[in-house]
Design a protein around this motif. Sequence first.
Motif, PDB file in Angstrom:
ATOM      1  N   GLN A  67      34.321 125.743 102.188  1.00  0.00           N
ATOM      2  CA  GLN A  67      35.007 125.294 103.268  1.00  0.00           C
ATOM      3  C   GLN A  67      35.512 123.760 103.893  1.00  0.00           C
ATOM      4  O   GLN A  67      33.967 123.480 104.021  1.00  0.00           O
ATOM      5  N   HIS A  68      36.144 123.358 103.883  1.00  0.00           N
ATOM      6  CA  HIS A  68      36.321 121.556 103.443  1.00  0.00           C
ATOM      7  C   HIS A  68      37.263 121.909 104.893  1.00  0.00           C
ATOM      8  O   HIS A  68      38.199 122.184 105.041  1.00  0.00           O
ATOM      9  N   PHE A  69      36.349 121.344 106.476  1.00  0.00           N
ATOM     10  CA  PHE A  69      37.270 121.387 107.805  1.00  0.00           C
ATOM     11  C   PHE A  69      37.524 120.420 107.861  1.00  0.00           C
ATOM     12  O   PHE A  69      38.606 119.950 108.132  1.00  0.00           O
ATOM     13  N   VAL A  88      42.570 129.281  97.944  1.00  0.00           N
ATOM     14  CA  VAL A  88      43.345 130.415  97.405  1.00  0.00           C
ATOM     15  C   VAL A  88      42.916 130.838  98.459  1.00  0.00           C
ATOM     16  O   VAL A  88      44.194 132.275  98.659  1.00  0.00           O
ATOM     17  N   ILE A  89      43.094 131.261 100.303  1.00  0.00           N
ATOM     18  CA  ILE A  89      42.668 131.985 101.525  1.00  0.00           C
ATOM     19  C   ILE A  89      43.015 130.980 102.290  1.00  0.00           C
ATOM     20  O   ILE A  89      43.932 131.292 102.664  1.00  0.00           O
ATOM     21  N   LEU A  90      42.913 129.336 102.352  1.00  0.00           N
ATOM     22  CA  LEU A  90      42.946 128.988 103.115  1.00  0.00           C
ATOM     23  C   LEU A  90      43.360 127.592 102.638  1.00  0.00           C
ATOM     24  O   LEU A  90      43.102 127.214 101.387  1.00  0.00           O
ATOM     25  N   PRO A  91      44.111 126.593 102.989  1.00  0.00           N
ATOM     26  CA  PRO A  91      44.279 125.308 102.190  1.00  0.00           C
ATOM     27  C   PRO A  91      43.256 124.531 101.502  1.00  0.00           C
ATOM     28  O   PRO A  91      43.695 124.237 100.863  1.00  0.00           O
ATOM     29  N   PHE A  92      42.368 124.746 102.755  1.00  0.00           N
ATOM     30  CA  PHE A  92      41.012 123.875 102.145  1.00  0.00           C
ATOM     31  C   PHE A  92      39.827 124.655 101.530  1.00  0.00           C
ATOM     32  O   PHE A  92      38.397 123.555 102.436  1.00  0.00           O
ATOM     33  N   ASN A  93      40.053 125.475 101.076  1.00  0.00           N
ATOM     34  CA  ASN A  93      38.841 126.594 100.374  1.00  0.00           C
ATOM     35  C   ASN A  93      38.789 126.806  98.934  1.00  0.00           C
ATOM     36  O   ASN A  93      39.986 126.078  98.349  1.00  0.00           O
ATOM     37  N   SER A  94      37.868 126.635  98.573  1.00  0.00           N
ATOM     38  CA  SER A  94      37.625 126.888  96.675  1.00  0.00           C
ATOM     39  C   SER A  94      36.737 127.581  96.474  1.00  0.00           C
ATOM     40  O   SER A  94      35.443 128.635  97.066  1.00  0.00           O
ATOM     41  N   PHE A 103      33.379 117.472 107.094  1.00  0.00           N
ATOM     42  CA  PHE A 103      32.167 118.687 107.737  1.00  0.00           C
ATOM     43  C   PHE A 103      32.447 119.539 106.434  1.00  0.00           C
ATOM     44  O   PHE A 103      34.000 120.053 106.495  1.00  0.00           O
ATOM     45  N   ASN A 104      31.766 120.373 105.570  1.00  0.00           N
ATOM     46  CA  ASN A 104      32.318 121.245 104.641  1.00  0.00           C
ATOM     47  C   ASN A 104      30.721 122.576 105.182  1.00  0.00           C
ATOM     48  O   ASN A 104      29.662 122.144 105.231  1.00  0.00           O
ATOM     49  N   THR A 105      31.047 123.359 104.815  1.00  0.00           N
ATOM     50  CA  THR A 105      30.506 124.182 104.545  1.00  0.00           C
ATOM     51  C   THR A 105      29.869 125.431 103.290  1.00  0.00           C
ATOM     52  O   THR A 105      31.193 125.565 102.439  1.00  0.00           O
ATOM     53  N   SER A 106      29.565 126.150 103.247  1.00  0.00           N
ATOM     54  CA  SER A 106      28.787 127.004 101.605  1.00  0.00           C
ATOM     55  C   SER A 106      28.496 128.059 102.218  1.00  0.00           C
ATOM     56  O   SER A 106      27.702 128.588 103.091  1.00  0.00           O
ATOM     57  N   VAL A 107      29.216 129.424 101.358  1.00  0.00           N
ATOM     58  CA  VAL A 107      28.053 130.598 101.242  1.00  0.00           C
ATOM     59  C   VAL A 107      27.999 131.238  99.796  1.00  0.00           C
ATOM     60  O   VAL A 107      28.993 130.869  98.842  1.00  0.00           O
ATOM     61  N   ASN A 108      27.325 131.306  99.074  1.00  0.00           N
ATOM     62  CA  ASN A 108      27.065 131.543  97.364  1.00  0.00           C
ATOM     63  C   ASN A 108      26.297 132.510  97.639  1.00  0.00           C
ATOM     64  O   ASN A 108      25.113 133.341  98.240  1.00  0.00           O
ATOM     65  N   PHE A 109      26.711 134.025  96.715  1.00  0.00           N
ATOM     66  CA  PHE A 109      26.294 135.146  96.014  1.00  0.00           C
ATOM     67  C   PHE A 109      25.528 135.034  94.889  1.00  0.00           C
ATOM     68  O   PHE A 109      26.661 133.721  94.108  1.00  0.00           O
ATOM     69  N   TYR A 110      24.716 134.962  94.217  1.00  0.00           N
ATOM     70  CA  TYR A 110      24.128 134.792  93.268  1.00  0.00           C
ATOM     71  C   TYR A 110      23.112 136.075  92.824  1.00  0.00           C
ATOM     72  O   TYR A 110      22.692 136.835  93.483  1.00  0.00           O
ATOM     73  N   ILE A 111      22.934 136.207  91.223  1.00  0.00           N
ATOM     74  CA  ILE A 111      21.901 137.039  90.894  1.00  0.00           C
ATOM     75  C   ILE A 111      20.990 136.472  88.869  1.00  0.00           C
ATOM     76  O   ILE A 111      22.526 135.012  88.690  1.00  0.00           O
ATOM     77  N   GLU A 112      21.093 136.247  89.313  1.00  0.00           N
ATOM     78  CA  GLU A 112      19.239 135.336  88.557  1.00  0.00           C
ATOM     79  C   GLU A 112      18.286 135.998  87.471  1.00  0.00           C
ATOM     80  O   GLU A 112      17.218 136.795  88.789  1.00  0.00           O
TER      81      GLU A 112
END
Length: 609
Positions: A372-374, A338-344, A378-387
């Motif tokens: 983000q796939h570095f 979406v923004i960088l080649p190795f992110n989703s 090594f991989n990182t994630s940011v999650n926003f949620y409503i439940e």
Amino acid sequence: MKTRLLLILLSLLSITANAQELLKIRKISFSGNSAISGSKLKEEINIEASSKFNERFFDKEADLYTLPLYEENLNRIRYAYQKEGFLNISFNDPIVKVTRKNKVKLTFKINEGEPIKVSSILFTIDSVVKTKELLSKKTQRKLKLQSQLKVNKRFRDEWFYEDKNFIGEEFNNMGYAYAQVKHKMAVDTSLNTADINWLIDSGKDCYFGPIMVQGNERVKTKRVMKQVRFKEGDAWSKYEIDETQKQIYNIGMFRVASIKTLISDEKPDTLPTLIVLKEAPRWISRFGVGYGREDKFRVFADIQYLGFPTRTGRSSLYAKHSGLEPYNFQYKFTQPAVILPFNSIIVNPFIMKQHEPSYQIERTGVNLTFLQHFSEQFNTSVNFYIEEVNSDSTVVEPTLTISDYSDGADSYSKSGFALGFIYFNGEPRLDPVTGFSLAFNIKRNGTFVEESIPFYRSLIEYKKYWGIKPGTTLAFKAKLGYARMVYDDGLVPVEERFYAGGSYSVRGWARSQLGPKDDAGVPTGGNSLLEGSIESRHLIAPKLVFAAFVDAGNVWHDSFGYRLDDLHYAAGVSIRFKTPIGPVGIDVAKPIFDEEKKWQLHFNIGNPF
């Protein structure tokens, strides 16, 4: 001479004995070896020692003891040491013992000698020994730091060939597509030194020519070209080609992505590039049925459709039923790069019902996750949620604090964000025998919706794997969990609490049965978790693994309530069968040093850690 006479005598005995009394090799061992372990040396030789287990169940006969066999394996051991830089290796008379049952116990006695050390490393580029003038400081530093061979360090064949390939790739990345790397080496066996001179013919500077794409149908060429890291006229670089291939695969739309540099016999300096693609099937489906001790009968279906709703997006529908999840329906939309080649970006609405020993709830919500796939590790994630959480005969009643944020005693809202990362370099990935894993996640609830419950939750897990010898692995796991309400010391919601016990926890207890319980004996969970496990895994036959393990852990009601003197322990054994998707097996465990004495049986897909 004494050795040869002894070996000839033993060989004659093996020839003249009847078929029942042939001298079979019972055991192989080594003495005097420190640079190479005995297990590694056994991999180098071609002697099969006797084993009642292998003879009975796998029809593997032991080798007969002969002089040619012994001498052949002396040469194999000598060659193994020479590859490790020991050119002055010698052997003393072996220790040969013949048992009453005409079995031979053979010990190779090794004098390793001093290893060859690298005394100098030079680079001759295009017949000129002027490294500083022809290479940038950055390249010089990279060659020095990343080369395996170092001055005053031991010489090894493996490091030598790795360095040769590394140097060639570095010149490729500098634009020299035709670079060739040769060498001159002067070895002094009296001083145990080696002088290395890398002879590099760089060839001409090369550049990327026209870039062609073929094989794509659904994905437009323009979209593929966005993943290409070079353009026509740029200096040719193997690194840029490799990274481009990774970025194209990251889109998730192609089964094959091959990038070829078109080189002719004329060796031109402008090199066309051909990207050959094979698209993955648009429809991908997975179905499964099984039975587990914890989740009982289970069935799932996962259907994925490529190229919807965007040309490079992926949509999937997932449905599952089990004893722990009577129903679980999820839709997932994934948009890569979406923004960088190795992110989703992943959008994931869901509705599910959970039946745990401590609670029964229905959850409805949506997740928005940035991945983000570095690197491969090594991989990182940011999650926003409503439940929205609704209880259905909740076994553990919500605390008073939680009820303050709910419409009634049986429902409440959650919203917030979670940050996480994982580093994993274990090999092989599905059943590691070396490497480690470090994962961390922290959640802050009560961010977006005013009525949602404010709390923190974090979990860190470390795993380490040691390959002791071929077929033997020592595995270790440590896990630490912490949760707390923001404004008081109450328990967090039941589904966010920590529970211990089960097939992937302390295996001497059933699922969630270790830790605080109410007056009725129902697990209540807690805000603090501490677990640790150590496991010794042994390959006892092809694809069959035996493991022995000790687990420790507990859950405490309060935040930061850890007490090492309140840990509970369990020990057990496991039998696992290796499959292409990882090990499948049975664990049997029992509490130790504890009032609880009941055995627990667990069925696992994959290693417990």
